[in-house]
Motif scaffolding. Structure first.
Motif, mmCIF file in Angstrom:
data_model
loop_
_atom_site.group_PDB
_atom_site.id
_atom_site.type_symbol
_atom_site.label_atom_id
_atom_site.label_comp_id
_atom_site.label_asym_id
_atom_site.label_seq_id
_atom_site.Cartn_x
_atom_site.Cartn_y
_atom_site.Cartn_z
ATOM 1 N N GLN A 2 0.809 -1.211 0.000
ATOM 2 C CA GLN A 2 0.000 0.000 0.000
ATOM 3 C C GLN A 2 0.850 1.272 0.000
ATOM 4 O OE1 GLN A 2 -2.420 -0.628 3.422
ATOM 5 N NE2 GLN A 2 -4.035 -1.625 2.265
ATOM 6 N N LEU A 3 2.053 1.188 0.561
ATOM 7 C CA LEU A 3 2.916 2.365 0.586
ATOM 8 C C LEU A 3 3.313 2.804 -0.813
ATOM 9 C CD1 LEU A 3 5.157 1.562 3.662
ATOM 10 C CD2 LEU A 3 3.206 3.106 3.533
ATOM 11 N N VAL A 4 3.284 1.891 -1.748
ATOM 12 C CA VAL A 4 3.604 2.221 -3.129
ATOM 13 C C VAL A 4 2.623 3.267 -3.667
ATOM 14 C CG1 VAL A 4 3.725 1.274 -5.461
ATOM 15 C CG2 VAL A 4 4.735 0.035 -3.566
ATOM 16 N N GLN A 5 1.404 3.275 -3.149
ATOM 17 C CA GLN A 5 0.388 4.204 -3.631
ATOM 18 C C GLN A 5 0.820 5.652 -3.462
ATOM 19 O OE1 GLN A 5 -3.041 3.019 -1.411
ATOM 20 N NE2 GLN A 5 -3.459 1.263 -2.708
ATOM 21 N N PHE A 6 1.399 6.005 -2.329
ATOM 22 C CA PHE A 6 1.847 7.386 -2.165
ATOM 23 C C PHE A 6 3.265 7.564 -2.694
ATOM 24 C CE2 PHE A 6 4.171 6.150 1.618
ATOM 25 C CZ PHE A 6 5.201 7.067 1.667
ATOM 26 N N ALA A 7 4.114 6.559 -2.501
ATOM 27 C CA ALA A 7 5.501 6.687 -2.935
ATOM 28 C C ALA A 7 5.607 6.846 -4.447
ATOM 29 C CB ALA A 7 6.312 5.479 -2.465
ATOM 30 N N PHE A 8 4.781 6.135 -5.191
ATOM 31 C CA PHE A 8 4.784 6.242 -6.646
ATOM 32 C C PHE A 8 4.474 7.678 -7.062
ATOM 33 C CE2 PHE A 8 2.737 5.993 -10.812
ATOM 34 C CZ PHE A 8 3.688 5.276 -11.522
ATOM 35 N N ARG A 9 3.463 8.283 -6.434
ATOM 36 C CA ARG A 9 3.101 9.662 -6.766
ATOM 37 C C ARG A 9 4.209 10.627 -6.388
ATOM 38 N NH1 ARG A 9 -2.979 10.783 -4.803
ATOM 39 N NH2 ARG A 9 -2.291 12.881 -5.281
ATOM 40 N N TRP A 10 4.807 10.438 -5.230
ATOM 41 C CA TRP A 10 5.875 11.334 -4.794
ATOM 42 C C TRP A 10 7.082 11.223 -5.710
ATOM 43 C CZ3 TRP A 10 6.827 11.696 1.163
ATOM 44 C CH2 TRP A 10 5.668 12.170 1.790
ATOM 45 N N MET A 11 7.419 9.993 -6.108
ATOM 46 C CA MET A 11 8.628 9.793 -6.885
ATOM 47 C C MET A 11 8.433 10.146 -8.363
ATOM 48 S SD MET A 11 10.482 9.097 -4.440
ATOM 49 C CE MET A 11 12.042 8.767 -5.190
ATOM 50 N N ASN A 12 7.344 9.732 -8.943
ATOM 51 C CA ASN A 12 7.133 9.988 -10.372
ATOM 52 C C ASN A 12 6.666 11.396 -10.671
ATOM 53 O OD1 ASN A 12 7.998 7.495 -11.093
ATOM 54 N ND2 ASN A 12 5.985 6.640 -11.382
ATOM 55 N N CYS A 13 5.985 12.013 -9.747
ATOM 56 C CA CYS A 13 5.494 13.378 -9.972
ATOM 57 C C CYS A 13 6.369 14.425 -9.291
ATOM 58 C CB CYS A 13 4.057 13.509 -9.468
ATOM 59 S SG CYS A 13 2.893 12.450 -10.320
ATOM 60 N N PHE A 14 7.428 13.996 -8.624
ATOM 61 C CA PHE A 14 8.340 14.905 -7.927
ATOM 62 C C PHE A 14 7.585 15.897 -7.039
ATOM 63 C CE2 PHE A 14 10.818 13.490 -11.596
ATOM 64 C CZ PHE A 14 11.927 12.978 -10.940
ATOM 65 N N LEU A 15 6.592 15.405 -6.320
ATOM 66 C CA LEU A 15 5.783 16.151 -5.348
ATOM 67 C C LEU A 15 4.915 17.234 -5.982
ATOM 68 C CD1 LEU A 15 8.401 16.384 -2.476
ATOM 69 C CD2 LEU A 15 6.351 14.970 -2.513
ATOM 70 N N MET A 16 4.729 17.192 -7.289
ATOM 71 C CA MET A 16 3.908 18.212 -7.952
ATOM 72 C C MET A 16 2.465 18.188 -7.481
ATOM 73 S SD MET A 16 5.086 18.709 -11.867
ATOM 74 C CE MET A 16 3.769 19.871 -12.098
ATOM 75 N N LEU A 61 -1.796 7.982 13.405
ATOM 76 C CA LEU A 61 -2.828 7.472 12.502
ATOM 77 C C LEU A 61 -2.712 5.967 12.307
ATOM 78 C CD1 LEU A 61 -2.489 10.221 9.724
ATOM 79 C CD2 LEU A 61 -4.222 10.116 11.537
ATOM 80 N N GLN A 62 -3.802 5.373 11.864
ATOM 81 C CA GLN A 62 -3.813 3.971 11.461
ATOM 82 C C GLN A 62 -3.414 3.896 9.986
ATOM 83 O OE1 GLN A 62 -4.371 1.396 13.593
ATOM 84 N NE2 GLN A 62 -4.401 2.995 15.156
ATOM 85 N N MET A 63 -3.044 2.708 9.522
ATOM 86 C CA MET A 63 -2.506 2.554 8.159
ATOM 87 C C MET A 63 -3.401 3.155 7.067
ATOM 88 S SD MET A 63 0.096 1.785 6.642
ATOM 89 C CE MET A 63 0.971 1.015 5.342
ATOM 90 N N PRO A 64 -4.702 2.888 7.026
ATOM 91 C CA PRO A 64 -5.517 3.502 5.964
ATOM 92 C C PRO A 64 -5.501 5.037 6.027
ATOM 93 C CG PRO A 64 -6.737 1.725 7.017
ATOM 94 C CD PRO A 64 -5.498 1.949 7.832
ATOM 95 N N GLU A 65 -5.480 5.574 7.249
ATOM 96 C CA GLU A 65 -5.435 7.027 7.413
ATOM 97 C C GLU A 65 -4.082 7.594 6.995
ATOM 98 O OE1 GLU A 65 -6.260 6.629 11.568
ATOM 99 O OE2 GLU A 65 -8.234 7.569 11.340
ATOM 100 N N ILE A 66 -3.029 6.831 7.265
ATOM 101 C CA ILE A 66 -1.680 7.259 6.867
ATOM 102 C C ILE A 66 -1.610 7.399 5.357
ATOM 103 C CG2 ILE A 66 0.736 6.532 6.717
ATOM 104 C CD1 ILE A 66 0.367 5.227 9.487
ATOM 105 N N LEU A 67 -2.118 6.404 4.656
ATOM 106 C CA LEU A 67 -2.076 6.444 3.193
ATOM 107 C C LEU A 67 -2.850 7.636 2.652
ATOM 108 C CD1 LEU A 67 -2.423 2.662 2.406
ATOM 109 C CD2 LEU A 67 -0.374 4.080 2.262
#
Length: 106
Positions: A2-16, A61-67
Motif C-alpha cells: 500500500q505504501l507504493v500508492q503514495f511513494a509512486f506519486r511522490w517519486m514519479n510526480c516529484f511532489l507536484m 494514525l492507522q494505516m488507511p489514514e496514513i495512506l
C-alpha cells in the motif's frame, strides 16, 4: 504494498501533486541547482524530510489514514518559508547520509 500508492506519486510526480504551484517552482529550482543529482538523488532526501516533518501526525494514525494523509498532504496553506524549512532539512540529511556505506547498493 500500500505504501507504493503514495511513494509512486511522490517519486514519479516529484511532489507536484503535493504542493501549490509557486512552491513547486521553488522546489524544482532547487532540484535544477543541484545539477544532475537534483531529481535523482536530492529528491530522495527531500521525501525523507517530508516524512520526518509529518512524523508526529503520521504516528498517530492507522494505516488507511496514513495512506490518505500522505496522498493529500495539508500543504495548501504552506508559505515559502514552510517549504524552505523542509528543503534545508533535506540538505542536512544529504550531508549526513550521502556517503554512508549502509545506504549503498554494494
Amino acid at each position: 504494498m500500500q505504501l507504493v500508492q503514495f511513494a509512486f506519486r511522490w517519486m514519479n510526480c516529484f511532489l507536484m501533486r503535493a504542493l501549490p504551484m509557486p512552491l513547486i517552482l521553488r522546489l524544482w529550482d532547487t532540484y535544477m541547482a543541484e545539477g544532475t543529482d537534483g531529481f535523482s538523488v536530492f529528491h530522495i532526501y527531500l521525501c525523507a524530510a517530508f516524512l520526518v516533518h509529518w512524523s508526529a501526525r503520521i504516528r498517530a494514525l492507522q494505516m488507511p489514514e496514513i495512506l490518505l494523509f500522505l496522498q493529500h498532504l495539508p500543504t495548501d496553506t504552506w508559505r515559502l518559508s514552510d517549504l524552505e524549512d523542509v528543503i534545508a532539512q533535506a540538505f542536512v540529511y544529504r550531508s549526513l547520509y550521502e556517503n554512508s556505506h549502509h545506504l549503498s547498493d554494494t
